[in-house]
Design a protein around this motif. Structure first.
Motif, PDB file in Angstrom:
ATOM      1  N   GLU A 149      -7.090   2.762  -5.504  1.00 41.56           N
ATOM      2  CA  GLU A 149      -5.946   2.556  -6.388  1.00 41.56           C
ATOM      3  C   GLU A 149      -5.167   1.290  -5.994  1.00 41.56           C
ATOM      4  O   GLU A 149      -4.727   0.531  -6.854  1.00 41.56           O
ATOM      5  N   ASP A 150      -5.026   1.071  -4.684  1.00 47.96           N
ATOM      6  CA  ASP A 150      -4.347  -0.145  -4.219  1.00 47.96           C
ATOM      7  C   ASP A 150      -5.122  -1.399  -4.631  1.00 47.96           C
ATOM      8  O   ASP A 150      -4.539  -2.401  -5.042  1.00 47.96           O
ATOM      9  N   VAL A 192       0.160  -2.384   5.376  1.00 50.56           N
ATOM     10  CA  VAL A 192       1.239  -2.094   4.442  1.00 50.56           C
ATOM     11  C   VAL A 192       1.316  -3.113   3.313  1.00 50.56           C
ATOM     12  O   VAL A 192       1.945  -2.860   2.293  1.00 50.56           O
ATOM     13  N   THR A 199       0.845  -1.194   0.000  1.00 51.23           N
ATOM     14  CA  THR A 199       0.000   0.000   0.000  1.00 51.23           C
ATOM     15  C   THR A 199       0.879   1.241   0.000  1.00 51.23           C
ATOM     16  O   THR A 199       1.996   1.240   0.539  1.00 51.23           O
ATOM     17  N   LYS A 200       0.377   2.314  -0.572  1.00 51.71           N
ATOM     18  CA  LYS A 200       1.202   3.522  -0.728  1.00 51.71           C
ATOM     19  C   LYS A 200       1.262   4.365   0.538  1.00 51.71           C
ATOM     20  O   LYS A 200       2.297   4.932   0.870  1.00 51.71           O
ATOM     21  N   ASP A 201       0.148   4.475   1.245  1.00 54.02           N
ATOM     22  CA  ASP A 201       0.101   5.366   2.406  1.00 54.02           C
ATOM     23  C   ASP A 201      -0.319   4.626   3.667  1.00 54.02           C
ATOM     24  O   ASP A 201      -0.944   5.215   4.558  1.00 54.02           O
ATOM     25  N   HIS A 202       0.015   3.331   3.744  1.00 55.65           N
ATOM     26  CA  HIS A 202      -0.351   2.510   4.909  1.00 55.65           C
ATOM     27  C   HIS A 202      -1.856   2.469   5.147  1.00 55.65           C
ATOM     28  O   HIS A 202      -2.304   2.191   6.259  1.00 55.65           O
ATOM     29  N   GLU A 203      -2.601   2.805   4.121  1.00 54.28           N
ATOM     30  CA  GLU A 203      -4.062   2.695   4.172  1.00 54.28           C
ATOM     31  C   GLU A 203      -4.550   2.294   2.785  1.00 54.28           C
ATOM     32  O   GLU A 203      -4.115   2.881   1.792  1.00 54.28           O
ATOM     33  N   SER A 208      -6.221  -0.032   7.514  1.00 59.93           N
ATOM     34  CA  SER A 208      -4.792   0.243   7.646  1.00 59.93           C
ATOM     35  C   SER A 208      -3.984  -1.014   7.371  1.00 59.93           C
ATOM     36  O   SER A 208      -4.398  -2.122   7.711  1.00 59.93           O
ATOM     37  N   THR A 253      -6.445   2.080  -0.484  1.00 60.73           N
ATOM     38  CA  THR A 253      -7.282   2.960  -1.305  1.00 60.73           C
ATOM     39  C   THR A 253      -7.809   2.172  -2.503  1.00 60.73           C
ATOM     40  O   THR A 253      -7.398   1.023  -2.753  1.00 60.73           O
TER      41      THR A 253
END
Length: 410
Positions: free
Chosen positions: A105-106, A150, A97-101, A148, A103
Motif C-alpha cells: 500500500e505504501d 518512516v 509509511t503507516k507502520d514504520h514498515e 523498516s 507495505t
C-alpha cells in the motif's frame, strides 16, 4: 499443447510493417515462438495511425498468417505504441509509511505521488517505470516492501502518449476482433528482447530504428532513465533513394535491403548494380557506391540528432556498456561501424533473445514483437487463452481495462 501452456501474442504495428508473433509459454518459464505473420503497413505515418481502414486490413492479414502458421485462433494481443507524441519525464514522490514498515500500500501511494504531475490535457500516462526507492535517505533500493523506515521516496520515469493515438490503435485491433491485453512503449518492449541485465545495470542506450521513427531509451542501474522519439526512420532513407536513383518506392526499398550501405568506404567502386526505371524504361547499371553516397549523409544526420539528445539528457558519459542498435533499418551495412565512429563508444546489433522456436525471429526487425511477448510473459496476470468463437463485447472489455489510461470514454 499441454493444458498449462499459455499463448502469448505480440502485435508490432509499425510504420513499414505489421508483425504478429505467436508464442507458447510453458510452466517452466520457457517461451517458444510457434508462428509469425507479417504484412506491409499501409495506414501509419511516423508511428501513428492515419488511415484506420488500411491499418485494419494490414493487421488482419498479418494475424491470419500467424494463425495459419501456429495453428491457433488469436484472441488477445500485446501491442506497441510509438510516435513523436510520446513524452518521457522523470518524477519524484514522497510519503510516510503507516507502520514504520514498507507495505504494498505504501509503494502504491508513493507511485501515485510521483505521477501527480502536470501533463497536457491530450496526453495520458502509459507507463510509470520505477527507477529506485529511498527509505530514510538510504537510496538505491529496488524492492522496498518489508523494509523498516518512516519515509519512503520513489524516483520514477513517467511515459505519456496522446490519447487519440492510443485509442486509434485499440480501435484497429478491436475491428479485427482482437482484445488488447496491454499497450507498451516500443522501446520498452524492444529492451525486453535485446538488452542484457548487465547492460541495463552499468549503463547503455537502446536505439530502435524503425520505418517512421527512431526510439531511444537510456538505461542505468537497472532501469530506464530517459526516453525520446526522433521522427526519422528507414522510410526517410528509402525516400532519399527514390529521388537519388529515380526509381519507385517499392524498388528503392528492395535495393536498400539488398545492396544498401551507409559507409562509402565499405563499398568497392567497381561493384555495379542494376537500377529498375519507372515508366517502362530499361533498367540502368550504376555503381553500388552511389547508393552509399546517398544513404551515408542521412544516417549521419540521424546519429547526430541522437548524439545531441544524449548530450541534452546528461547521460552520454554514463552509458559505459555503449549503444545497442535494433529495428529493421539497423541491418544496413556499415551501421554499427558508423555509429562507433560518431559516438565513440562500443556499438552492437541487438537481436532478440530469450525465446526459442522459430529461428527467423532472431533478427533486429522483430525486436519489438518478441519484446512484447516477453513483456507480456513477465507482467501479465490474466492468462491469454485460445479463442473460442462466442458472443463478447470486445470494445467494452478493452475500455474497461484501459479506463485508467483514457478516462471514462465508454
Amino acid at each position: 499443447m499441454a493444458k498449462h501452456d499459455q499463448l502469448l501474442v505480440g502485435l508490432d504495428i509499425g510504420t513499414s510493417k505489421i508483425a504478429c508473433i505467436v508464442a507458447e509459454a510453458s510452466p517452466d518459464g520457457k517461451v517458444d515462438v510457434i508462428g509469425i505473420g507479417t504484412h506491409p503497413s499501409r495506414g501509419l505515418r511516423k508511428g501513428v495511425v492515419v488511415n484506420i481502414e488500411s491499418t485494419v486490413e494490414s493487421i488482419r492479414l498479418a494475424v491470419e498468417e500467424a494463425e495459419l502458421m501456429a495453428g491457433v485462433n488469436i484472441q488477445s494481443v500485446f501491442t506497441g505504441i510509438a510516435g513523436s507524441h510520446i513524452r518521457g519525464y522523470n518524477s519524484h514522490g514522497v510519503v510516510a509509511t503507516k507502520d514504520h514498515e514498507v507495505t504494498q500500500e505504501d509503494v502504491d501511494r508513493v507511485i501515485d505521488a510521483a505521477r501527480a504531475m502536470n501533463i497536457p490535457a491530450d496526453q495520458k500516462v502509459l507507463h510509470i517505470l520505477p527507477q529506485e526507492y529511498i527509505i530514510d535517505s538510504q537510496d538505491g533500493i529496488r524492492e522496498p516492501i518489508g523494509m523498516s523506515g518512516v519515509r519512503l521516496e520513489a524516483k520514477v520515469h513517467v511515459v505519456t502518449g496522446a490519447v487519440s493515438s492510443a485509442q486509434n490503435i485499440v480501435k484497429c485491433c478491436n475491428r479485427c476482433d482482437l482484445d488488447v491485453s496491454d499497450m507498451v512503449l516500443e522501446q520498452v518492449a524492444s529492451a525486453e528482447a535485446v538488452l542484457m541485465q548487465d547492460e541495463k545495470d552499468i549503463g547503455s542506450v537502446l536505439v530502435d530504428i524503425g520505418g517512421g521513427t527512431t526510439d531511444i531509451a537510456v538505461f542505468l542501474n537497472g532501469s530506464i532513465r530517459h526516453t525520446h522519439v526522433i521522427p526519422i526512420g528507414g522510410d526517410h532513407l528509402t525516400n532519399d533513394l527514390v529521388i537519388g536513383l529515380r526509381t519507385s518506392a517499392r524498388e528503392a526499398d528492395q535495393l536498400k535491403r539488398q545492396y544498401g550501405a551507409c559507409m562509402t568506404s565499405l563499398v568497392s567502386p567497381e561493384e555495379q548494380i542494376e537500377i529498375p526505371s519507372v515508366g517502362g524504361r530499361a533498367p540502368r547499371p550504376m555503381p553500388r557506391q552511389v547508393m552509399a553516397q546517398i544513404l551515408e549523409p542521412r544516417v549521419e544526420e540521424l546519429f547526430e540528432m541522437i548524439r545531441d539528445e544524449l548530450q541534452r539528457s546528461g547521460y552520454q558519459e554514463l552509458v559505459a556498456a555503449g549503444m545497442i542498435l535494433t529495428g529493421g533499418s539497423s541491418l544496413l551495412e556499415g551501421m554499427v561501424e558508423l555509429a562507433e565512429e560518431i559516438f565513440d563508444m562500443p556499438v552492437r546489433l541487438g537481436r532478440p533473445q530469450g525465446v526459442g522456436g522459430l529461428d527467423v525471429i532472431a533478427s533486429p526487425m522483430y525486436a519489438t514483437g518478441v519484446g512484447l511477448i516477453l513483456y507480456g510473459h513477465r507482467y501479465r496476470q490474466t492468462p491469454v487463452k485460445r479463442m473460442k468463437v462466442a458472443d463478447r463485447n470486445l470494445f467494452a472489455r478493452v475500455w474497461t481495462r484501459m479506463r485508467g489510461w483514457f478516462g471514462d470514454t465508454t
